[in-house]
Design a protein around this motif. Structure first.
Motif, short mmCIF file in Angstrom:
data_model
loop_
_atom_site.label_atom_id
_atom_site.label_comp_id
_atom_site.label_asym_id
_atom_site.label_seq_id
_atom_site.Cartn_x
_atom_site.Cartn_y
_atom_site.Cartn_z
N ALA A 116 0.83 -1.20 0.00
CA ALA A 116 0.00 0.00 0.00
C ALA A 116 0.87 1.25 0.00
CB ALA A 116 -0.91 0.00 1.22
N LEU A 119 2.26 3.16 -2.94
CA LEU A 119 1.36 4.04 -3.67
C LEU A 119 1.21 5.39 -2.99
CD1 LEU A 119 -1.28 1.29 -4.34
CD2 LEU A 119 0.49 2.09 -5.90
N VAL A 120 2.05 5.65 -1.98
CA VAL A 120 1.87 6.87 -1.21
C VAL A 120 1.84 8.10 -2.12
CG1 VAL A 120 4.33 7.14 -0.73
CG2 VAL A 120 2.67 8.21 0.77
N GLU A 122 0.39 8.45 -4.78
CA GLU A 122 -0.89 8.66 -5.45
C GLU A 122 -1.83 9.51 -4.60
OE1 GLU A 122 -2.34 4.77 -6.24
OE2 GLU A 122 -1.21 4.62 -8.11
N LYS A 123 -1.45 9.69 -3.33
CA LYS A 123 -2.34 10.40 -2.42
C LYS A 123 -2.16 11.90 -2.61
CE LYS A 123 -3.61 10.40 2.44
NZ LYS A 123 -3.23 9.93 3.78
#
Lengths: 267, 428
Positions: A116, A119-120, A122-123
């Protein structure tokens, strides 16, 4: 309590060392701030500490990020650190803190470590993540521009020599490309803005060297054929333009003027 | 004649070929020889007309036995005829590439003696460049219509990209303006390259190191505004080429009148650049946005709207689909919103998993809000209270200043007539 500023050298290693020291200080993430030399003036009532760059600390941070967040995410953070954004150091720090804390959470949960957290970036609702993403994109674009706009000239000794004046410290991002393209050439790319040089010797990996460019006389002594090819190139460029479609403004927006002094074109 | 003079003539003669892309294939260097290739392509410079210069784009020779009426190299024109030698082409390519002037070579040619003879010259040059000079960069080569299949095949294993120009969107236009070419002689090599690429895919699946045939794919180009076709015919043709021939790109070239010829239209406003621009926008919608030609154009509306880009134009005539909720709509639906492209749609879908998005977030992600605001809601709310009927949205969108790839001041009004008006007269 006042925030404590960690003042890093304005290089990627400098910023990563700052990330290490700020984290290791144990003051709490909300009580520290990262700044870079040259972008920050000391403020009243703020205590600060200069961070001496330590490539081993930087490498430890880099390794941890690669392991926990994945290669793609690490590259984005690295690009942001290479950029010229005055706020890049703190944006990188906050993103690293967020990324690693999410990596811990997901490692504790059912997902595999890093799944998870990779994908940091993408935040994009998070202002620091968004800033890192913006800076990384800007640096990446500039590096890609130099894939195309960088011009070599052949010096008298057969060495290829190029000068650039980039905003971001792009040399580490373009070294692999040119080394792969010209494996049998000796070439030197000089970053005039940051006083760094990239040297490639035929058959060896490329290396970065600190310091000023070689002296003007050596850099100006081009080989006998150089002027002919430069003129051929200019002739070619003039010939391919279609007069009926002439649009200098469009050219200016696609080939910004800041690149031109170091190109072989007559624009 | 010296090399400078030749280069000047043969680059000038090649300039109406639009394609200058160096994209489509990732190839790392072999560690010894010069050259590699990047799938996303690299622009090295820009000419005074704002077109990207990526390849050394030249004709091998401008001598030509064909007499296409729109072409400055046609047999009946009195222009100086010159020719490179294969060595000269190789040397120029290598030295330009070494200085990082270009990504590689784009080699085309006039038809000298016969298509077979010309194609053989091109093959010989490419073979020399690849084997003797050991060049590993990008090569784009033209397939000459009417050349034998063996030579097309040989060229395909030396080049990265091949192209055969369709020249005109309809067979009728071709008959009228290019008497030595037929639709058949153009489509035949195109079909051959498509089929051979399919076979090659299987070979490569079996043997990873099998030689690659036209790895960067095939492209073509059409001249716009020389023979009276509608945009519907042009976009329809492009769609068929993408579907049936799996082309990578179709290029559109605004007609420039280089010959005084009664068969060619006179365009007082200059080349139809706005029309060309709209066609490229429609082309993008076909390739990346999942649109079909039938959605954009119809027999009733055979031409693209000059005042609005085709995506806005589609959206305002389908207001019943909007507004869509950015925090819920799927990727395909987002992609249909004006102001949202493939990149920003992907970012939206990825980011909203972490929490709801606001209009500020969208702006930072690259959504063009001044266009999108009529078509989206964020958390159930629109950005401003606006009227959502077709007429007022159209009016508002037309007021948004559009960035056009040419000097636009006063151009729009003029282009209405230059790009479309002339043909309307012809219809009456």
């Amino acid at each position: 309590m006042n925030k404590k500023v960690f003042l890093c050298e304005p290089t990627a290693d400098g910023i990563l060392t700052g990330v290490f020291d700020a984290w290791a200080s144990g003051l709490g993430h909300e009580n520290v701030r990262l700044e870079t030399e040259g972008d920050w003036e000391p403020e009243l009532f703020v205590s600060w500490e200069a961070v001496p760059t330590d490539s081993q600390k930087a490498e430890r941070v880099a390794r941890a990020l690669r392991r926990e967040l994945g290669q793609a995410c690490w590259e984005q953070i690295f690009r942001a650190a290479l950029s010229d954004g005055a706020d890049r150091a703190d944006a990188v720090y906050r993103t690293v803190v967020l990324g690693l804390s999410e990596a811990r959470l997901s490692a504790a949960g059912k997902k595999g470590a890093g799944a998870a957290a990779a994908l940091v970036l993408e935040k994009l609702q998070d202002p620091h993540v968004c800033r890192v993403w913006e800076l990384a994109r800007r640096t990446g674009r500039e590096a890609h521009h130099y894939y195309g706009f960088l011009r070599f000239r052949e010096l008298a000794g057969g060495i290829l020599f190029a000068e650039i004046r980039p905003r971001a410290r792009v040399l580490p991002l373009i070294g692999d490309h040119f080394a792969d393209r010209y494996p049998a050439e000796n070439f030197l790319i000089s970053d005039l803005a940051h006083s760094v040089r990239l040297l490639h010797r035929a058959g060896y990996p490329w290396v970065l060297m600190q310091g000023a460019a070689p002296d003007a006389a050596a850099a100006g002594a081009v080989s006998g054929q150089e002027e002919e090819y430069r003129r051929l190139w200019q002739t070619f460029l003039d010939a391919v333009a279609i007069q009926e479609r002439s649009s200098p403004k469009l050219r200016d927006s696609l080939l910004p003027k800041r690149y031109r002094p170091y190109m072989a074109e007559r624009l | 004649m010296d090399l400078m003079e030749k280069l000047k003539i043969l680059a000038d003669a090649a300039k109406y070929d639009v394609s200058c892309t160096s994209s489509g294939v990732d190839r790392t260097g072999n560690g010894k020889d010069m050259g590699n290739s990047l799938a996303k392509g690299i622009c090295h410079s820009f000419s005074a007309d704002g077109r990207c210069v990526s390849l050394l784009k030249i004709l091998f020779t401008n001598a030509c036995v064909f007499d296409c009426r729109y072409c400055q190299n046609r047999a009946s024109n009195d222009v100086p005829r010159v020719s490179f030698t294969p060595e000269e082409v190789c040397r120029l390519t290598m030295e330009f590439y070494r200085r990082n002037y270009v990504e590689g070579l784009f080699l085309s040619s006039g038809v000298v003696k016969s298509p077979a003879y010309t194609m053989e010259l091109l093959c010989r040059t490419l073979k020399m460049l690849r084997t003797e000079y050991r060049f590993g960069g990008y090569i784009h080569v033209k397939a000459i219509p009417g050349a034998p299949a063996e030579l097309i095949e040989q060229a395909g294993f030396l080049a990265d990209r091949m192209s055969v120009n369709l020249e005109l969107p309809t067979a009728e236009g071709l008959r009228r303006l290019a008497p030595h070419k037929t639709r058949r002689s153009i489509l035949l090599p195109m079909r051959q390259i498509t089929d051979r690429r399919e076979e090659n895919r299987e070979e490569l699946a079996l043997y990873r190191h099998a030689p690659a045939f036209v790895p960067a794919g095939q492209s073509t180009q059409m001249i716009i505004g020389a023979s009276g076709e509608s945009d519907l015919q042009i976009v329809g043709t492009a769609e068929a080429l993408y579907r049936n021939y799996r082309l990578k790109r179709v290029f559109y070239s605004a007609f420039v009148r280089v010959n005084r010829d009664s068969a060619l239209p006179v365009l007082p406003g200059g080349p139809p650049l706005l029309r060309e621009h709209r066609l490229y926008q429609a082309d993008w919608l076909l390739r990346f946005y999942g649109f079909s030609a039938g959605e954009l154009l119809s027999e009733k509306h055979p031409n693209l709207n000059v005042l609005l880009d085709p995506k806005c134009d589609w959206a305002v005539s389908h207001m019943e689909n909007f507004p869509v909720e950015v925090n819920r709509a799927d990727y395909g639906t987002l992609l249909r919103v004006p102001g949202i492209g493939p990149a920003s749609a992907r970012r939206i879908v990825a980011a909203r998993r972490y929490g709801p998005l606001r209009f500020e977030d969208l702006k930072k992600m690259g959504v063009v809000l001044k266009r999108a605001l009529y078509f989206i809601t964020c958390g159930g709310r629109m950005l401003y209270p606006v009227r959502l009927d077709e007429e007022s949205v159209t009016r508002n969108l037309c007021a948004v200043r559009e960035r056009l790839p040419f000097e636009a001041l006063g151009y729009r009004q003029q282009s209405l007539f230059a790009d479309y008006g002339v043909r309307v007269e012809e219809q009456f």
